[in-house]
Design an enzyme around this catalytic site. Structure first.
Site, PDB file in Angstrom:
ATOM      1  N   ASN A   3       0.829  -1.214   0.000  1.00 42.38           N
ATOM      2  CA  ASN A   3       0.000   0.000   0.000  1.00 42.38           C
ATOM      3  C   ASN A   3       0.865   1.267   0.000  1.00 42.38           C
ATOM      4  O   ASN A   3       1.917   1.316   0.626  1.00 42.38           O
ATOM      5  CB  ASN A   3      -1.006   0.004   1.158  1.00 42.38           C
ATOM      6  CG  ASN A   3      -0.373  -0.147   2.534  1.00 42.38           C
ATOM      7  OD1 ASN A   3       0.639  -0.803   2.699  1.00 42.38           O
ATOM      8  ND2 ASN A   3      -0.999   0.458   3.527  1.00 42.38           N
ATOM      9  N   GLU A  53       0.493   5.347   0.579  1.00 43.03           N
ATOM     10  CA  GLU A  53      -0.408   6.385   1.082  1.00 43.03           C
ATOM     11  C   GLU A  53       0.039   7.773   0.658  1.00 43.03           C
ATOM     12  O   GLU A  53       1.146   7.980   0.166  1.00 43.03           O
ATOM     13  CB  GLU A  53      -0.504   6.266   2.614  1.00 43.03           C
ATOM     14  CG  GLU A  53      -1.098   4.924   3.018  1.00 43.03           C
ATOM     15  CD  GLU A  53      -1.323   4.768   4.505  1.00 43.03           C
ATOM     16  OE1 GLU A  53      -0.851   5.611   5.294  1.00 43.03           O
ATOM     17  OE2 GLU A  53      -1.990   3.788   4.882  1.00 43.03           O
ATOM     18  N   CYS A  58      -4.155   0.822  -2.570  1.00 44.12           N
ATOM     19  CA  CYS A  58      -4.021  -0.425  -1.817  1.00 44.12           C
ATOM     20  C   CYS A  58      -2.934  -1.315  -2.418  1.00 44.12           C
ATOM     21  O   CYS A  58      -2.617  -1.224  -3.616  1.00 44.12           O
ATOM     22  CB  CYS A  58      -5.333  -1.202  -1.859  1.00 44.12           C
ATOM     23  SG  CYS A  58      -6.692  -0.439  -0.982  1.00 44.12           S
ATOM     24  N   GLU A  70      -3.105  -4.526  -3.080  1.00 42.65           N
ATOM     25  CA  GLU A  70      -3.609  -5.459  -4.097  1.00 42.65           C
ATOM     26  C   GLU A  70      -3.625  -4.807  -5.472  1.00 42.65           C
ATOM     27  O   GLU A  70      -3.191  -5.392  -6.473  1.00 42.65           O
ATOM     28  CB  GLU A  70      -5.040  -5.908  -3.762  1.00 42.65           C
ATOM     29  CG  GLU A  70      -5.187  -6.662  -2.458  1.00 42.65           C
ATOM     30  CD  GLU A  70      -5.485  -5.742  -1.274  1.00 42.65           C
ATOM     31  OE1 GLU A  70      -4.887  -4.649  -1.179  1.00 42.65           O
ATOM     32  OE2 GLU A  70      -6.317  -6.141  -0.445  1.00 42.65           O
ATOM     33  N   CYS A  78     -10.695  -3.110  -4.567  1.00 45.48           N
ATOM     34  CA  CYS A  78      -9.711  -4.120  -4.983  1.00 45.48           C
ATOM     35  C   CYS A  78     -10.412  -5.383  -5.486  1.00 45.48           C
ATOM     36  O   CYS A  78      -9.978  -6.006  -6.452  1.00 45.48           O
ATOM     37  CB  CYS A  78      -8.762  -4.459  -3.837  1.00 45.48           C
ATOM     38  SG  CYS A  78      -7.590  -3.128  -3.504  1.00 45.48           S
TER      39      CYS A  78
HETATM   40  N1  THU Z   1      -5.360  -1.215   2.346  1.00 42.74           N
HETATM   41  C1  THU Z   1      -4.843  -2.062   1.412  1.00 42.74           C
HETATM   42  O1  THU Z   1      -3.694  -1.924   0.982  1.00 42.74           O
HETATM   43  N2  THU Z   1      -5.649  -3.043   0.962  1.00 42.74           N
HETATM   44  C2  THU Z   1      -6.930  -3.245   1.327  1.00 42.74           C
HETATM   45  O2  THU Z   1      -7.610  -4.085   0.779  1.00 42.74           O
HETATM   46  C3  THU Z   1      -7.511  -2.433   2.403  1.00 42.74           C
HETATM   47  C4  THU Z   1      -6.689  -1.313   2.893  1.00 42.74           C
HETATM   48  C5  THU Z   1      -4.519  -0.111   2.823  1.00 42.74           C
HETATM   49  C6  THU Z   1      -4.991   1.238   2.411  1.00 42.74           C
HETATM   50  C7  THU Z   1      -4.359   2.109   3.473  1.00 42.74           C
HETATM   51  O3  THU Z   1      -3.040   2.410   3.075  1.00 42.74           O
HETATM   52  C8  THU Z   1      -4.306   1.215   4.693  1.00 42.74           C
HETATM   53  O4  THU Z   1      -4.475  -0.110   4.222  1.00 42.74           O
HETATM   54  C9  THU Z   1      -5.357   1.513   5.738  1.00 42.74           C
HETATM   55  O5  THU Z   1      -6.621   1.506   5.193  1.00 42.74           O
END
Ligand code: THU
Length: 159
Positions: A62, A64, A73, A75, A115
């Site tokens: 992920n 941000e 995300c 995925e 995702c």
């Molecule tokens: N996140 C993912 O990478 N995949 C998911 O399916 C759900 C959430 C990440 C997004 C963000 O950077 C952190 O998790 C908190 O939501």
């Protein structure tokens, strides 16, 4: 009027050692992929490892951003990288792991709706079921197709 019922089959493992060797390798890759997480805002690290039909493993984590919706995300990071670099090679299995402050969650992290919809798109594109492994430190789940985590998939613009 009819009352309908929907049920799904999936495998629950209590340890990665119960999995077949290729899946064990993918779980390890997802855990490694977490190192690439850029998560200063949530402190939630997600790693994804996508095995392609030719055996290649593409990792994602992920990413941000201070402007929250600009992040992505793990995925989708993995799936978009795979599709951008190997557009003709089908996806086989996607493994996902989540950690809170670098500690892997006991229960498997479950992919967000966006995702899941992207998984559905590539499953449709390649006409091949995309298997999904969700990793937790106490238990792991394996699903044999995206439909099992996204019932009633939107996949057509036609009636
Ligand atoms: N996140 C993912 O990478 N995949 C998911 O399916 C759900 C959430 C990440 C997004 C963000 O950077 C952190 O998790 C908190 O939501």
């Amino acid at each position: 009027m009819k009352d309908r019922h929907l049920s799904i089959d999936y495998i629950e493992y209590s340890s990665v050692s119960e999995m077949e060797p290729l899946d064990q390798e993918l779980v390890q890759a997802a855990i490694e992929a977490q190192k690439g997480s850029y998560s200063p805002y949530s402190q939630f690290q997600v790693g994804a490892a996508l095995r392609l039909e030719n055996g290649l493993i593409i990792k994602g984590a992920n990413q941000e951003n201070v402007a929250y919706p600009s992040g992505l995300c793990a995925e989708r990071t993995a799936m978009f990288a795979a599709s951008a670099n190997y557009p003709d090679i089908a996806f086989d299995t996607l493994a996902v792991v989540g950690a809170d402050h670098w500690v892997i969650c006991e229960s498997p992290a479950t992919p967000c709706g966006a995702c899941r919809q992207v998984m559905a798109e590539y499953q449709k594109k390649f006409g091949k079921a995309l298997k999904i492994i969700l990793i937790g430190s106490k238990r792991l789940y394996k699903f044999s197709k995206v439909d099992d985590i996204l019932p009633f998939i939107f996949d057509s613009l036609k009636v």
